[in-house]
Design an enzyme around this catalytic site. Structure first.
Site, PDB file in Angstrom:
ATOM      1  N   HIS A 108     -17.561  42.924  -7.118  1.00 39.48           N
ATOM      2  CA  HIS A 108     -18.936  42.308  -6.804  1.00 39.48           C
ATOM      3  C   HIS A 108     -19.276  43.442  -5.623  1.00 39.48           C
ATOM      4  CE1 HIS A 108     -17.830  38.389  -8.587  1.00 39.48           C
ATOM      5  NE2 HIS A 108     -18.279  39.123  -9.261  1.00 39.48           N
ATOM      6  N   GLU A 152     -20.203  42.426  -2.126  1.00 39.81           N
ATOM      7  CA  GLU A 152     -19.145  41.879  -1.131  1.00 39.81           C
ATOM      8  C   GLU A 152     -18.309  42.935  -0.530  1.00 39.81           C
ATOM      9  OE1 GLU A 152     -19.011  37.978  -4.089  1.00 39.81           O
ATOM     10  OE2 GLU A 152     -17.340  39.505  -4.166  1.00 39.81           O
ATOM     11  N   HIS A 191     -12.511  39.932  -2.535  1.00 38.87           N
ATOM     12  CA  HIS A 191     -14.113  39.204  -2.715  1.00 38.87           C
ATOM     13  C   HIS A 191     -14.729  38.885  -1.359  1.00 38.87           C
ATOM     14  CE1 HIS A 191     -14.578  38.779  -7.366  1.00 38.87           C
ATOM     15  NE2 HIS A 191     -13.242  39.201  -7.006  1.00 38.87           N
ATOM     16  N   GLU A 247     -11.044  35.361  -1.268  1.00 37.20           N
ATOM     17  CA  GLU A 247     -12.424  35.214  -0.855  1.00 37.20           C
ATOM     18  C   GLU A 247     -12.220  35.356   0.833  1.00 37.20           C
ATOM     19  OE1 GLU A 247     -14.899  34.806  -2.748  1.00 37.20           O
ATOM     20  OE2 GLU A 247     -14.175  34.115  -4.902  1.00 37.20           O
TER      21      GLU A 247
HETATM   22 ZN   LIG Z   1     -16.910  37.985  -5.636  1.00 34.10          ZN
END
Ligand SMILES: [Zn+2]
Length: 784
Positions: free
Chosen positions: A362, A365, A458, A530
């Site tokens: 992503h 990010e 992420h 995350e």
């Molecule tokens: Zn992500």
């Protein structure tokens, strides 16, 4: 249309960095003075290298493209942009800096204004990117520097020194401001560019303002955000960077802003709800250049600079091998790092377990890149722990999975207009090269050795702290084992990492994520890490924004935890496991109590399904699987329309040729309707046989360029390197169950009318061939 392409190809083929390097290399060692060596027929082959002058002990040289990442001149590969993107020539660079004081969350006063959005009718447009490819368009080709020709001045022209209108700019790596409207002297409404070839995913922002005035309060309001919830509602502040502060005081990015508010935009267009982020700010200097960003930017160029420093470091480059995993759609290199110490014996080398880490699937990010940088800084250091880790593991690292997205300033998608982290099961190698090759690399790695851990880094837009998503293990023998690593990590980084926020439920909508796909391939400890865009709610760091240093420290903690996890003394492991069982028992009791049921857990309590106990990860930053890449959707629409109009018409008498054509088309239809289901693809094989001949030509054309891309690493017989366009019949192709013809058909990137595909292959081969060549620099190398 083709002369342009020719120029690009020429630019890429001259000069040859490899040849240049080898020439200097040989010259340095005096090879050219030795007439005997020069007269040797062996030397005429450029495949062979000689280590010692006096020894005729040739070895095969490394493949050209791989070896020549960073040439002897030390230049970087310039990023390739889609040809419709305008890019300014200036290079943007920020210093790394850690604020000496903690940067606390914003405390709302309750008096924050919610500016009403007035739009360009009542304001003045002072910056406007155009045209921007959104929904309905798709990526066609790329070049270094983006759009050709003179770059237009988008900012307004100042009327004199008194004119204090801000000058906006975002046409640089990772920038994404679409429009700025001045609605009052010091007030601006900002529109973000959606992810290219989509009409959504606004979240990340990064832009520049110039011509600032100090001692006045400016207000900025971003008007087209799409998520109902945001960390800006719980104290997150935007980041600001002052060029003068950086130049004079060595101060970098810092959290700034007052009157911060995240709210729903009331101007309803009837289709979609938009959300606004507003903040006020006072700039530190007059006539300054300042930047704003959602998070500390980390661009593709930043990564390349870092990798160049590793490649040039005589010590690090010995245990960190830098390779091409593949090329992205735009032709940017996706790097693969193999980090391990040489083993004394082949037996010991073979016994090493592997760890796979990746980041930036992503693109918005950037948190992920800072954690990755922290990991690399540590694992490439001379610390005894790092050396030990390199002794016992082979690390496979893909530091930037989606370079194109990072370059163009996307938040979530690749240039296929899709979230790559929903497509890890893809068979569309041409549409999703970065993840197809990552999966294939891991597949081959698994055949060679045990992969102890997979973790994809992420950023998270709605939760604070750092946490992991894992996958509940169904094997009773290893019950709860997938939670040991996260629990250990929380103990090693207690004021940043929250075990409580971890989740191990495997949801249906997450089947295409890297984490779930790698887990199904047999990696028990398969995680998504995350990390918040904001800060911590834990311990000594409570209510404080994370700095770059905090994120980098997580990279170190991953290393530290790996050592705990693999400690031959199993005390820590068994303690954690006991604690996890205890925690789970409490959780089960709580659940049953909530339902008002009695539970007797003696004996069989471990048989209770973990998925029933846990709530889902619906709180995560999820997006549903978004289907075929956008360029293929166009073909589907076209075909559907044709089918509809055919159905309405009365069937006329048909010639045999026409009937055959219709038969072909009808058989093709199911392919477009389904997404990527391999079992259904088998039906297409006979229909597409006719096409396979010319696609074979295409593959041959490209594979001839790839022939040099086979290499052997000292650590492994079957390296984790996967060329971007592997040869037909190579290991890569054979591992794919898809019939080659259908795969090739789907790899036709530029859609062509179906009649042409079936009846006139020569009409489609040219654009596709040229297209692939244009975005696959290796192909053009092979043409020489
Ligand atoms: Zn992500």
């Amino acid at each position: 249309m083709f002369p342009a392409l020719e120029t690009e190809r020429k630019q890429e083929t001259l000069p040859d960095p490899y040849e240049d390097f080898m020439y200097r290399h040989l010259q340095y060692y005096g090879y050219f003075k030795d007439s005997l060596m020069l007269s040797s027929p062996l030397l005429r082959s450029r495949q062979l290298l000689f280590d010692e002058l006096d020894q005729v002990n040739p070895r095969l040289r490394e493949p050209r493209e791989l070896f020549a990442f960073f040439s002897s001149k030390g230049t970087l590969q310039a990023p390739r942009w889609p040809i419709e993107c305008e890019v300014i020539k200036e290079s943007i660079h920020h210093i790394e800096w850690v604020p000496p004081q903690p940067e606390y969350f914003y405390q709302p006063t309750g008096n924050e204004k919610l500016p009403e959005i007035v739009g360009e009718e009542k304001g003045t447009v002072v910056y406007h990117l155009n045209p921007v490819p959104t929904e309905g368009s798709y990526f066609t080709s790329s070049r270094v520097g983006g759009k050709r020709g003179i770059i237009k001045e988008l900012a307004v022209t100042l009327e004199g020194p008194e004119d204090d209108t801000l000058l906006f700019e975002s046409r640089f790596e990772s920038g994404n401001l679409q429009k700025a409207v001045q609605v009052d002297t010091y007030e601006y409404e900002l529109t973000l560019r959606t992810d290219l070839y989509t009409n959504k995913h606004t979240q990340w922002f990064y832009f520049r303002v110039q011509n600032t005035r100090k001692d006045v309060t400016y207000r900025f309001t971003i008007v087209n955000l799409l998520k109902p919830k945001s960390l800006y509602t719980v104290g997150m502040k935007p980041l600001m960077y002052s060029q003068l502060d950086a130049n004079i005081y060595n101060i970098g990015w810092r959290r700034e802003g007052n009157e911060i508010k995240y709210y729903k935009n009331n101007t309803d267009n009837g289709q979609q709800s938009f959300y606004c982020l507003t903040w006020t700010i006072q700039f530190p200097h007059d006539q300054d250049t300042c930047f704003f960003a959602h998070f500390y930017p980390y661009t593709y160029t930043d990564l390349q600079c870092y990798l160049l420093s590793v490649a040039k470091n005589p010590i690090q480059s010995q245990f960190c091998k830098l390779r091409t995993l593949c090329r992205s759609l735009a032709g940017n290199t996706v790097y693969l790092l193999t980090i391990t110490n040489p083993s004394p014996t082949p037996h010991e080398a073979a016994a090493k377990k592997a760890v796979v880490l990746s980041a930036r699937v992503h693109p918005g990010e950037s948190n992920a890149s800072w954690i990755m940088k922290g990991f690399l800084d540590f694992i490439l250091s001379n610390s005894p722990d790092a050396q030990l880790l390199r002794d016992i593991f082979v690390f496979k690292v893909v530091p930037m999975l989606n370079p194109d997205g990072v370059i163009v300033g996307n938040y979530r998608c690749s240039l296929a207009g899709r979230d790559l982290n929903r497509h890890y099961k893809t068979i569309l190698k041409e549409s999703f090269p970065c993840i197809w090759h990552t999966r294939n690399m891991i597949k081959r790695l698994l055949e060679e050795r045990e992969v102890l851990l997979y973790c994809d880094f992420h950023g998270h837009s709605r939760k604070n702290n750092i946490f992991l998503y894992g996958c509940n293990n169904n094997d009773r023998k290893y019950w709860l084992h997938e939670r040991v690593f996260p629990l250990m990590l929380s103990k090693n980084a207690p004021d940043k990492f929250s075990f409580h926020s971890c989740n191990f439920k495997v949801q249906k909508c997450k089947e295409g994520t890297g984490r779930v796909v790698m887990w199904r391939m047999g990696i028990l400890n398969s995680y998504t890490m995350e990390s918040t865009f904001s800060g911590s709610t834990l311990g000594s760091k409570r209510n404080i924004h994370f700095t770059i240093e905090d994120l980098k420290s997580l990279g170190y903690h991953v290393c530290d935890t790996l050592l705990d996890f693999c400690d031959p003394d199993k005390t820590k492991f068994t303690q954690c496991l006991a604690e996890l069982k205890e925690l789970l028992q409490q959780e089960i009791h709580k659940k049953f109590n909530e339902r008002g049921e009695e539970v007797n857990l003696e004996g069989s309590w471990s048989d209770i399904s973990l998925s029933d106990i846990e709530s889902s990860t619906s709180g995560s930053d999820s997006s549903l699987s978004d289907g075929l890449p956008v360029h293929l959707l166009n073909i589907v629409d076209e075909l559907n329309q044709k089918m509809m109009s055919k159905k309405k018409k009365k069937k006329p008498l048909q010639t045999r040729k026409q009937r055959n054509e219709l038969h072909q088309k009808n058989k093709l239809m199911p392919e477009f309707k389904l997404t990527e289901d391999a079992s259904d693809r088998a039906e297409l094989a006979p229909t597409l046989q006719k096409q396979s001949t010319f696609y074979k030509t295409l593959e041959n054309f490209r594979s001839s360029a790839m022939k040099n891309e086979k290499l052997s690493l000292s650590e492994s017989k079957r390296p984790g390197f996967t060329p971007s366009c592997p040869q037909r019949g190579s290991t890569d192709s054979s591992q794919e169950s898809a019939p080659e013809s259908s795969q090739n058909f789907l790899c036709s990137f530029r859609p062509a009318p179906l009649e042409n595909v079936v009846e006139q292959p020569e009409l489609t081969i040219s654009p596709c061939k040229l297209h692939c060549a244009s975005r696959c620099p290796q192909a053009s190398v092979g043409q020489r």
